[in-house]
Design an enzyme around this catalytic site. Structure first.
Site, mmCIF file in Angstrom:
data_model
loop_
_atom_site.group_PDB
_atom_site.id
_atom_site.type_symbol
_atom_site.label_atom_id
_atom_site.label_comp_id
_atom_site.label_asym_id
_atom_site.label_seq_id
_atom_site.Cartn_x
_atom_site.Cartn_y
_atom_site.Cartn_z
ATOM 1 N N HIS A 1 -8.362 -19.475 22.255
ATOM 2 C CA HIS A 1 -9.681 -20.101 22.092
ATOM 3 C C HIS A 1 -10.729 -19.273 22.834
ATOM 4 O O HIS A 1 -10.465 -18.858 23.944
ATOM 5 C CB HIS A 1 -9.641 -21.512 22.669
ATOM 6 C CG HIS A 1 -10.990 -22.178 22.656
ATOM 7 N ND1 HIS A 1 -11.552 -22.682 21.508
ATOM 8 C CD2 HIS A 1 -11.886 -22.386 23.666
ATOM 9 C CE1 HIS A 1 -12.739 -23.201 21.803
ATOM 10 N NE2 HIS A 1 -12.967 -23.029 23.103
ATOM 11 N N ALA B 1 5.883 18.039 -7.254
ATOM 12 C CA ALA B 1 7.332 17.906 -7.432
ATOM 13 C C ALA B 1 7.664 17.347 -8.815
ATOM 14 O O ALA B 1 6.902 16.568 -9.376
ATOM 15 C CB ALA B 1 7.885 16.961 -6.358
HETATM 16 P P1 FAD Z 1 -0.565 6.771 -2.777
HETATM 17 O O1 FAD Z 1 -1.326 6.402 -1.566
HETATM 18 O O2 FAD Z 1 -1.280 6.777 -4.074
HETATM 19 O O3 FAD Z 1 0.069 8.192 -2.474
HETATM 20 C C1 FAD Z 1 0.811 8.878 -3.435
HETATM 21 C C2 FAD Z 1 0.808 10.349 -3.097
HETATM 22 O O4 FAD Z 1 1.706 11.010 -3.973
HETATM 23 C C3 FAD Z 1 -0.551 11.021 -3.290
HETATM 24 O O5 FAD Z 1 -0.920 11.660 -2.096
HETATM 25 C C4 FAD Z 1 -0.317 12.019 -4.421
HETATM 26 O O6 FAD Z 1 -1.039 13.229 -4.257
HETATM 27 C C5 FAD Z 1 1.183 12.278 -4.298
HETATM 28 N N1 FAD Z 1 1.804 12.728 -5.546
HETATM 29 C C6 FAD Z 1 1.682 12.196 -6.792
HETATM 30 N N2 FAD Z 1 2.441 12.869 -7.674
HETATM 31 C C7 FAD Z 1 3.065 13.855 -6.980
HETATM 32 C C8 FAD Z 1 3.983 14.865 -7.323
HETATM 33 N N3 FAD Z 1 4.450 15.010 -8.567
HETATM 34 N N4 FAD Z 1 4.408 15.695 -6.356
HETATM 35 C C9 FAD Z 1 3.979 15.565 -5.081
HETATM 36 N N5 FAD Z 1 3.109 14.626 -4.689
HETATM 37 C C10 FAD Z 1 2.663 13.766 -5.625
HETATM 38 N N6 FAD Z 1 -4.595 -1.220 -0.037
HETATM 39 C C11 FAD Z 1 -4.515 -2.010 1.040
HETATM 40 O O7 FAD Z 1 -3.417 -2.423 1.413
HETATM 41 N N7 FAD Z 1 -5.632 -2.375 1.749
HETATM 42 C C12 FAD Z 1 -6.869 -1.966 1.377
HETATM 43 O O8 FAD Z 1 -7.863 -2.315 2.028
HETATM 44 C C13 FAD Z 1 -6.994 -1.136 0.231
HETATM 45 N N8 FAD Z 1 -8.198 -0.681 -0.157
HETATM 46 C C14 FAD Z 1 -8.283 0.163 -1.224
HETATM 47 C C15 FAD Z 1 -9.544 0.598 -1.595
HETATM 48 C C16 FAD Z 1 -9.674 1.461 -2.670
HETATM 49 C C17 FAD Z 1 -11.041 1.937 -3.071
HETATM 50 C C18 FAD Z 1 -8.511 1.897 -3.371
HETATM 51 C C19 FAD Z 1 -8.632 2.854 -4.514
HETATM 52 C C20 FAD Z 1 -7.256 1.459 -3.001
HETATM 53 C C21 FAD Z 1 -7.136 0.585 -1.928
HETATM 54 N N9 FAD Z 1 -5.888 0.090 -1.532
HETATM 55 C C22 FAD Z 1 -5.806 -0.769 -0.448
HETATM 56 C C23 FAD Z 1 -4.640 0.431 -2.247
HETATM 57 C C24 FAD Z 1 -3.870 1.515 -1.494
HETATM 58 O O9 FAD Z 1 -4.674 2.661 -1.409
HETATM 59 C C25 FAD Z 1 -2.572 1.803 -2.232
HETATM 60 O O10 FAD Z 1 -1.864 0.608 -2.427
HETATM 61 C C26 FAD Z 1 -1.711 2.770 -1.427
HETATM 62 O O11 FAD Z 1 -2.373 3.994 -1.234
HETATM 63 C C27 FAD Z 1 -0.371 3.002 -2.155
HETATM 64 O O12 FAD Z 1 0.403 3.872 -1.406
HETATM 65 P P2 FAD Z 1 1.510 4.815 -2.092
HETATM 66 O O13 FAD Z 1 2.175 5.519 -0.961
HETATM 67 O O14 FAD Z 1 2.317 4.035 -3.015
HETATM 68 O O15 FAD Z 1 0.699 5.841 -3.001
#
Ligand code: FAD
Length: 447
Positions: free
Chosen positions: A432, A111
């Site tokens: 507990h 998008a």
């Molecule tokens: P995202 O999950 O990044 O999702 C964004 C989505 O937008 C993606 O699917 C992408 O494809 C889509 N997108 C991007 N641009 C476009 C576009 N132009 N058009 C259409 N779609 C698009 N957080 C925790 O709370 N607990 C944990 O234990 C934890 N562990 C983690 C471990 C690892 C290894 C990593 C890398 C991250 C971890 N996180 C954890 C962080 C967590 O993954 C993120 O904070 C979370 O995914 C953020 O959610 P979001 O919806 O903001 O974005």
């Protein structure tokens, strides 16, 4: 015209879309990759699946004191990866069902904003009253020569590596680097972590971070703190050890775990005039951007960068855009590091309170005051620290290191969210025997 278009189906976007759908709104959700975003596909869930297996493997080798002898344990990475894929697929079906149940239309494609009501996806133009930007983040690539090379792993690719390397150098001692260091060490690799700051898990309470460092060092992970990585070549990392001396470190694999960068490029943000930088899209506490009708939540805002924060921000934004009063209390959002031992925190640290000039009292108790902790963790240690306002006794922060702290930290969040004092919280009955009783003891002690 729809009521809402959500861009990005991570935990911020898909939960927000489902919530709006459940409110009876007409919603489209656009996703360029895979439903569930980073969290489900390459983040929270895969990391915890890997850590569950590595922990079980370590426990097999350390089960003697529990009266259990395990001979011939081995670690089978392809089976771990296959289990991860199965769990991710099952959870993705859950996301699909939730969206379907809420009547959300899912559009697959990339998008781009055309104006505040128009979104381009391929050849199609979608139109809505409101647009929620939830495009998340991707692995950061700092300006270190060689770090972007194909042979350098990052958190997007590490969960598909089908073997444990003999050695791995991890750049970054934040929560992602530390969780992956724990996994690789328990799975049998030699692990070295290179961190620019003088402490690991820099956002944590100082004592928690020091205790975690000690525990991870004891597990055999090597740490290089206050050091600067200068360049990366295949199998070799060159770094300044902090004293101006240049050194090299050889490892079979190198992992870039230097954090995550908000996805702000290619979205048309400049064209629609939104206030943003490479650090994220700026939002109010209700999720509004600088352009009316455009909202944002989750990692793209660069604020909290945790899945549950993204979800809450998305729901607050949806409620706000449809006139339902709501607000987010950032100070009560819990955070967990799923290392072994775990770290869990909610509220402010001592350093934050001192900086803000807020007088506080504190109490710290060892995890071992809880019988369940001793039962579950032979030879383990840890502590819980509670910070309260010096005068009123209101709970301001809870910081814990020790296994199972991830499971009770939500209680601390609830106490902070509802602004309870330690005295009021002391009336809450804790079951507990649970490890959470360490939190109760700290609350009683701080009075
Ligand atoms: P995202 O999950 O990044 O999702 C964004 C989505 O937008 C993606 O699917 C992408 O494809 C889509 N997108 C991007 N641009 C476009 C576009 N132009 N058009 C259409 N779609 C698009 N957080 C925790 O709370 N607990 C944990 O234990 C934890 N562990 C983690 C471990 C690892 C290894 C990593 C890398 C991250 C971890 N996180 C954890 C962080 C967590 O993954 C993120 O904070 C979370 O995914 C953020 O959610 P979001 O919806 O903001 O974005």
């Amino acid at each position: 015209m729809h009521d809402l278009i959500v861009i990005g189906a991570g935990p911020g976007g898909y939960e927000a879309a489902a919530h709006a759908g459940e409110l009876g709104k007409r919603v489209q959700l656009v996703e360029a990759g895979s439903l569930g975003g980073a969290c489900l596909n390459v983040g929270c869930i895969p990391a915890k699946v890997f850590l569950r297996s590595s922990r079980l493997y370590r426990e097999c080798t350390e089960a003697g004191p529990f009266g259990v002898r395990v001979a011939g344990a081995s670690f089978d990475v392809p089976v771990v990866v296959e289990r991860k894929n199965r769990i991710v697929a099952a959870l993705k079906r859950g996301v699909e069902a939730k969206l379907k149940g809420a009547g959300v239309e899912v559009v697959i494609g990339r998008a781009r904003l055309v104006d505040r009501h128009l979104v381009q996806v391929g050849d199609d133009r979608l139109e809505a009253e409101n647009v929620l930007i939830a495009t998340g983040s991707r692995p950061a690539v700092p300006p270190i020569p060689g770090i972007g090379a194909e042979h350098v792993l990052d958190s997007d690719r590490v969960f598909d590596v089908a073997e444990v390397p003999s050695s791995i150098a991890i750049i970054g001692g934040g929560y992602i680097g530390l969780e992956l260091a724990t996994y690789f060490r328990e799975a049998g690799a030699e692990v070295a972590v290179f961190e620019m700051l003088p402490q690991i898990a820099a956002n944590c309470d100082r004592e928690v971070s020091a205790k975690l460092l000690q525990a991870l060092q004891r597990s055999g992970i090597e740490f290089h703190l206050s050091c600067r990585v200068l360049s990366v070549e295949e199998g070799v990392l060159r770094y300044d050890d902090g004293s101006g001396t240049e050194r090299t470190h050889a490892a079979e694999r190198i992992l870039n775990a230097t954090g995550r960068a908000p996805v702000v490029a290619g979205l048309g943000l400049d064209e629609v005039g939104i206030d943003f930088s490479l650090a994220g899209v700026r939002i109010s506490d209700r999720g509004e951007t600088s352009v009316p009708g455009l909202w944002a939540c989750g990692d793209v805002t660069g604020r909290h960068m945790l899945a549950h924060a993204a979800t809450r921000e998305g729901i607050v934004a949806v409620n706000s855009m449809f006139g339902i009063p709501d607000r987010i209390r950032y100070e009560a959002i819990p955070a967990v590091i799923y290392t072994h031992p775990e770290v869990a925190m909610a509220g402010r640290t001592e350093a934050e309170l001192t900086r803000a000039g807020i007088p506080f009292r504190k109490a710290t108790v060892p995890m071992g005051v809880a019988g369940r902790f001793l039962i579950e963790n032979e030879g383990g240690s840890g502590f819980v620290k509670v910070l309260v306002g010096a005068r009123g006794g209101e709970i301001l922060g809870v910081h814990a290191v020790g296994d199972s702290s991830s499971e009770f930290i939500v209680a601390a969040s609830a106490l902070i969210e509802t602004a309870l004092t330690a005295r009021q919280a002391a009336e809450v009955v804790f079951p507990h025997p649970t490890v959470s009783e360490a939190l109760r003891e700290a609350i009683l002690k701080v009075g």
